[in-house]
Design a protein around this motif. Structure first.
Motif, mmCIF file in Angstrom:
data_model
loop_
_atom_site.group_PDB
_atom_site.id
_atom_site.type_symbol
_atom_site.label_atom_id
_atom_site.label_comp_id
_atom_site.label_asym_id
_atom_site.label_seq_id
_atom_site.Cartn_x
_atom_site.Cartn_y
_atom_site.Cartn_z
ATOM 1 N N PHE A 65 2.837 -0.682 -0.244
ATOM 2 C CA PHE A 65 3.329 0.671 0.022
ATOM 3 C C PHE A 65 4.214 1.101 -1.143
ATOM 4 O O PHE A 65 5.207 0.460 -1.436
ATOM 5 N N THR A 66 3.817 2.146 -1.818
ATOM 6 C CA THR A 66 4.611 2.739 -2.890
ATOM 7 C C THR A 66 5.201 4.037 -2.331
ATOM 8 O O THR A 66 4.835 4.452 -1.226
ATOM 9 N N PRO A 67 6.058 4.710 -3.068
ATOM 10 C CA PRO A 67 6.576 5.991 -2.558
ATOM 11 C C PRO A 67 5.494 7.068 -2.378
ATOM 12 O O PRO A 67 5.718 8.041 -1.673
ATOM 13 N N GLN A 68 4.309 6.880 -2.968
ATOM 14 C CA GLN A 68 3.264 7.897 -2.880
ATOM 15 C C GLN A 68 2.106 7.554 -1.935
ATOM 16 O O GLN A 68 1.478 8.446 -1.389
ATOM 17 N N CYS A 103 -4.620 5.309 0.950
ATOM 18 C CA CYS A 103 -4.330 6.447 1.801
ATOM 19 C C CYS A 103 -2.984 7.043 1.417
ATOM 20 O O CYS A 103 -2.007 6.308 1.253
ATOM 21 N N GLY A 104 -2.932 8.355 1.285
ATOM 22 C CA GLY A 104 -1.665 9.036 1.032
ATOM 23 C C GLY A 104 -0.848 9.119 2.306
ATOM 24 O O GLY A 104 -1.385 9.036 3.420
ATOM 25 N N TYR A 105 0.448 9.288 2.163
ATOM 26 C CA TYR A 105 1.331 9.305 3.330
ATOM 27 C C TYR A 105 1.148 10.521 4.226
ATOM 28 O O TYR A 105 1.465 10.459 5.409
ATOM 29 N N PRO A 110 1.414 10.013 9.950
ATOM 30 C CA PRO A 110 1.085 10.499 11.300
ATOM 31 C C PRO A 110 0.183 9.523 12.062
ATOM 32 O O PRO A 110 0.367 9.309 13.264
ATOM 33 N N MET A 111 -0.772 8.910 11.351
ATOM 34 C CA MET A 111 -1.649 7.942 12.005
ATOM 35 C C MET A 111 -0.849 6.734 12.480
ATOM 36 O O MET A 111 -1.031 6.244 13.597
ATOM 37 N N LEU A 112 0.070 6.221 11.651
ATOM 38 C CA LEU A 112 0.868 5.050 12.018
ATOM 39 C C LEU A 112 1.762 5.358 13.218
ATOM 40 O O LEU A 112 1.927 4.516 14.112
ATOM 41 N N LYS A 113 2.296 6.562 13.273
ATOM 42 C CA LYS A 113 3.121 6.963 14.422
ATOM 43 C C LYS A 113 2.271 7.075 15.686
ATOM 44 O O LYS A 113 2.705 6.690 16.775
#
Length: 122
Positions: A65-68, A103-105, A110-113
């Motif tokens: 996981f990077t900031p992007q 995958c972009g954040y 939203p998917m992870l939530k």
């Protein structure tokens, strides 16, 4: 990114994704500890303010996981070429399709939530 969450009486919770992101579904279903999903969400929200990356190494998949973005890679991608070359005579080769997903954040968070809510509502 298309996905579906499934409650399976035999295997528990599963996530099914389109072919391009299938590795993310495997990671959610098999690698990510259900008790740590909320902690991961908090870590990723904080990561957007940092320049660091978070790496989670599982049994078969490494998540970076990077900031992007979120990058998922199968451990099979990291085999030395000599390891794979020994099977060349048998006409066997490493099929790298489906061994990496990015995958972009804007889609991932939203998917992870949703996943966190899905597995919490047992």
């Amino acid at each position: 990114m298309e996905y579906q969450f499934i409650r399976d009486p035999l295997s528990g919770f599963r996530a099914r994704f389109n072919d391009e992101h299938a590795l993310i579904g495997r990671w959610l279903s098999e690698e990510l500890d259900h008790n740590s999903v909320r902690v991961l969400i908090s870590q990723l929200e904080a990561l957007s303010f940092q320049k660091e990356e978070l790496i989670l190494t599982g049994k078969e998949i490494r998540a970076t996981f990077t900031p992007q973005e979120a990058l998922f890679e199968s451990h099979a991608l990291f085999h030395e070429s000599e390891d794979v070359m020994q099977y060349q005579e048998d006409a066997l080769a490493l099929d790298e399709s489906g061994m990496m997903a990015i995958c972009g954040y804007e889609d991932f968070m939203p998917m992870l939530k949703e996943w966190a809510e899905f597995i919490r509502a047992k």
